[in-house]
Design a protein around this motif. Structure first.
Motif, short mmCIF file in Angstrom:
data_model
loop_
_atom_site.label_atom_id
_atom_site.label_comp_id
_atom_site.label_asym_id
_atom_site.label_seq_id
_atom_site.Cartn_x
_atom_site.Cartn_y
_atom_site.Cartn_z
N PHE A 1 38.56 49.15 54.30
CA PHE A 1 38.77 48.15 53.25
C PHE A 1 39.07 48.80 51.91
CE2 PHE A 1 36.15 45.88 56.40
CZ PHE A 1 37.01 44.82 56.65
N MET A 2 38.59 50.02 51.70
CA MET A 2 38.98 50.75 50.49
C MET A 2 40.48 51.01 50.48
SD MET A 2 35.90 53.58 50.31
CE MET A 2 34.18 53.10 50.46
N LEU A 3 41.02 51.40 51.64
CA LEU A 3 42.46 51.62 51.74
C LEU A 3 43.24 50.33 51.49
CD1 LEU A 3 44.96 53.30 52.47
CD2 LEU A 3 44.47 52.81 54.89
N LEU A 4 42.76 49.22 52.06
CA LEU A 4 43.45 47.95 51.88
C LEU A 4 43.37 47.49 50.42
CD1 LEU A 4 42.46 45.95 55.10
CD2 LEU A 4 44.52 47.31 54.64
N PHE A 5 42.26 47.78 49.75
CA PHE A 5 42.14 47.43 48.33
C PHE A 5 43.20 48.16 47.51
CE2 PHE A 5 40.50 48.67 44.14
CZ PHE A 5 40.39 47.42 43.55
N VAL A 6 43.35 49.46 47.74
CA VAL A 6 44.36 50.24 47.01
C VAL A 6 45.75 49.70 47.31
CG1 VAL A 6 45.42 52.52 46.79
CG2 VAL A 6 42.93 52.30 46.91
N LEU A 7 45.99 49.34 48.56
CA LEU A 7 47.31 48.85 48.97
C LEU A 7 47.66 47.53 48.29
CD1 LEU A 7 49.75 49.24 50.88
CD2 LEU A 7 48.45 48.03 52.64
N VAL A 8 46.74 46.56 48.33
CA VAL A 8 47.05 45.25 47.77
C VAL A 8 47.06 45.29 46.25
CG1 VAL A 8 44.65 44.39 47.77
CG2 VAL A 8 46.55 42.77 47.93
N ALA A 9 46.21 46.13 45.64
CA ALA A 9 46.23 46.26 44.19
C ALA A 9 47.57 46.84 43.72
CB ALA A 9 45.08 47.14 43.72
N THR A 10 48.10 47.79 44.47
CA THR A 10 49.41 48.36 44.15
C THR A 10 50.50 47.31 44.28
OG1 THR A 10 48.69 50.54 44.95
CG2 THR A 10 51.07 50.16 44.77
N ALA A 11 50.45 46.51 45.35
CA ALA A 11 51.46 45.47 45.54
C ALA A 11 51.40 44.43 44.43
CB ALA A 11 51.26 44.81 46.91
N LEU A 12 50.19 44.02 44.04
CA LEU A 12 50.04 43.03 42.98
C LEU A 12 50.55 43.57 41.65
CD1 LEU A 12 48.99 40.34 41.89
CD2 LEU A 12 46.72 41.38 41.69
N ALA A 13 50.21 44.81 41.34
CA ALA A 13 50.67 45.39 40.07
C ALA A 13 52.19 45.52 40.04
CB ALA A 13 50.02 46.77 39.88
N TRP A 14 52.79 45.96 41.14
CA TRP A 14 54.24 46.10 41.20
C TRP A 14 54.92 44.75 41.06
CZ3 TRP A 14 57.34 48.70 45.80
CH2 TRP A 14 58.64 48.95 45.36
N MET A 15 54.38 43.74 41.73
CA MET A 15 54.96 42.40 41.64
C MET A 15 54.88 41.87 40.21
SD MET A 15 53.90 38.91 43.71
CE MET A 15 52.38 38.65 42.80
N HIS A 16 53.73 42.04 39.56
CA HIS A 16 53.56 41.51 38.21
C HIS A 16 54.49 42.21 37.22
CE1 HIS A 16 51.52 39.47 34.96
NE2 HIS A 16 51.35 40.63 34.34
N LEU A 17 54.61 43.52 37.33
CA LEU A 17 55.49 44.26 36.43
C LEU A 17 56.95 43.88 36.66
CD1 LEU A 17 53.81 47.79 36.58
CD2 LEU A 17 53.78 46.18 34.66
N ALA A 18 57.34 43.70 37.92
CA ALA A 18 58.72 43.34 38.23
C ALA A 18 59.05 41.95 37.71
CB ALA A 18 58.96 43.41 39.73
N ILE A 19 58.12 41.01 37.86
CA ILE A 19 58.36 39.65 37.37
C ILE A 19 58.44 39.64 35.85
CG2 ILE A 19 57.29 37.37 37.13
CD1 ILE A 19 56.25 37.70 39.99
#
Length: 423
Positions: free
Chosen positions: A355-373
């Motif tokens: 779950f630590m790995l999944l946290f890093v993965l989804v946090a990265t996806a959320l940050a990338w999405m927010h910056l791109a938008i």
């Protein structure tokens, strides 16, 4: 496990045999999606499902490890047909209904959960070979029914009627060079790939952490995977109504919180108290763990549907290629992440490291999405750059003095182009 015993396979050999269809189904999605755009999803799905059925029958007659691996390669084609189906289904619906339509189509994943639930009973009664042959017969029946009761895509029929040649193969792969497509792929790597990975990993996790028997662990894993597949329909409908962007924000936001909570390992503390040491322990109880996990599965399923809502909006003429790449990356997540979970267990010795790995993965996806938008909105609306970042900074950004406008004839205001709701 009976196959493993019959052939005397090691854990590594059996893992490779079990993972080969997932790998094939992932890697073939791009090519099958392109073929669906070129020749039509109807005929591509027919051929692919019949080949998968033949491979399944061959698997039941294979009694050596190399032949089983070869049959497993063909068996994985059934998973690759998903990309062809996305390209086919989306072309029958307008943009405002494509999310729900693809959600219904994606809910077919529930078939895998039903197979996992029912196959052990058939295997116990008639052997694993019968499971393979019954599954192959079902594939043939469904392939023929789908082919005979459906029609070609309107765009394909129009192209054939006008005798227009399809675009060159190299042109169909051109959109894959865009960074946006790979960003969508990361979204699906988490929402779908991590969902599949957790479905496979959960029985082992529950047995190791909560010391459950294999039957109870299997039932709880089914409680995670079965309902979530059907929630894709709701996710597609919400993406049509609210926009895929809002659904993705909700899915990623809940996933960040959920994976963070599940990442915390059971910990024992000793605090120096007034009257001496005070020992206590913090751990997630099984009912709380399952409640968080089911909520996580619900929002991951919404995210799966929202990802595919983006594709026909941004790439209406390249749904097969783009959907194939996104589906391929998501499928690879289901193959790679369980291996990563095991490696992290060996490296850290902590069960919650998955779950630590999944946290890093989804946090990265959320940050990338927010910056791109944010970057996209500033490009479309330059006035946003002049606004203060925070209300309390308003005095640091004095408004420019208004300049008198030259007199001119009144003109009709141009209609503002609405932002696409899918991004």
């Amino acid at each position: 496990m009976k196959i493993k015993r019959d052939l005397g396979l090691t854990d590594a050999e059996f893992g490779l045999l079990a993972g080969t269809p997932i790998l094939t189904g992932s890697l073939t999605r791009v090519f099958l999606g392109v073929l669906a755009d070129r020749f039509g999803g109807r005929i591509v799905n027919l051929v692919v499902l019949l080949l998968a059925a033949a491979s399944t029958v061959a698997l039941s007659y294979a009694h050596t490890y190399p032949l089983m691996l070869l049959a497993a390669l063909g068996l994985g084609l059934a998973g690759g047909s998903f990309a062809a189906g996305v390209a086919y289904v989306s072309k029958f619906f307008p943009k405002e209904k494509q999310g729900a339509a693809l959600g219904v189509y994606g809910a077919g994943n529930v078939g895998a959960a039903i197979t996992n639930f029912g196959a052990p009973f058939v295997m116990a009664a008639a052997g694993w070979e019968s499971v393979a042959r019954i599954w192959a017969a079902g594939l043939v029946v469904m392939a023929l029914v789908a082919f005979l009761l459906t029609r070609d895509e309107p765009s394909l029929a129009e192209r054939r009627a006008s005798k227009v040649k399809p675009p060159p193969i190299w042109a169909q792969f051109a959109p894959l060079r865009k960074l946006q497509v790979w960003r969508f792929s990361l979204y699906y790597f988490f929402n779908f790939g991590a969902f599949v990975a957790l479905s496979l990993w959960l029985p082992r996790y529950l047995i190791g952490v909560y010391h459950l028997d294999i039957k109870t662990a299997g039932m709880l894993a089914a409680a995670f995977s079965l309902p979530a597949a059907a929630f894709r329909i709701l996710g597609g409908w919400l993406a049509d109504r609210l926009g895929a962007r809002r659904v993705m924000y909700a899915a990623f936001g809940v996933a960040v919180l959920g994976t963070f909570l599940l990442s915390y390992p059971a910990t024992s503390y000793v605090v120096d108290g007034i009257e001496g040491p005070i020992a206590f322990r913090i751990a997630t109880a099984l009912p709380v763990f399952m409640a968080i996990l089911i909520v996580l599965a619900f929002f991951m399923s919404l995210g799966m549907a929202a990802v595919f809502k983006h594709i026909p909006v941004y790439y209406p003429n390249d749904i097969g290629a783009v959907g194939g790449l996104v589906g391929m990356i998501g499928g690879l997540g289901g193959f790679v992440l369980p291996i990563a979970f095991g490696a992290l267990n060996d490296l850290t010795g902590v069960w919650t490291s998955c779950f630590m790995l999944l946290f890093v993965l989804v946090a990265t996806a959320l940050a990338w999405m927010h910056l791109a938008i944010g970057r996209m909105e500033r490009a479309r609306t330059p006035e946003l750059r002049k606004l203060p970042e925070l209300p309390e900074m308003a005095d640091l950004h004095p408004a420019a003095e208004a300049k008198p406008e030259p007199k001119s004839k009144p003109q009709a205001k141009p209609r503002a182009r609405p932002l696409q709701a899918a991004e």
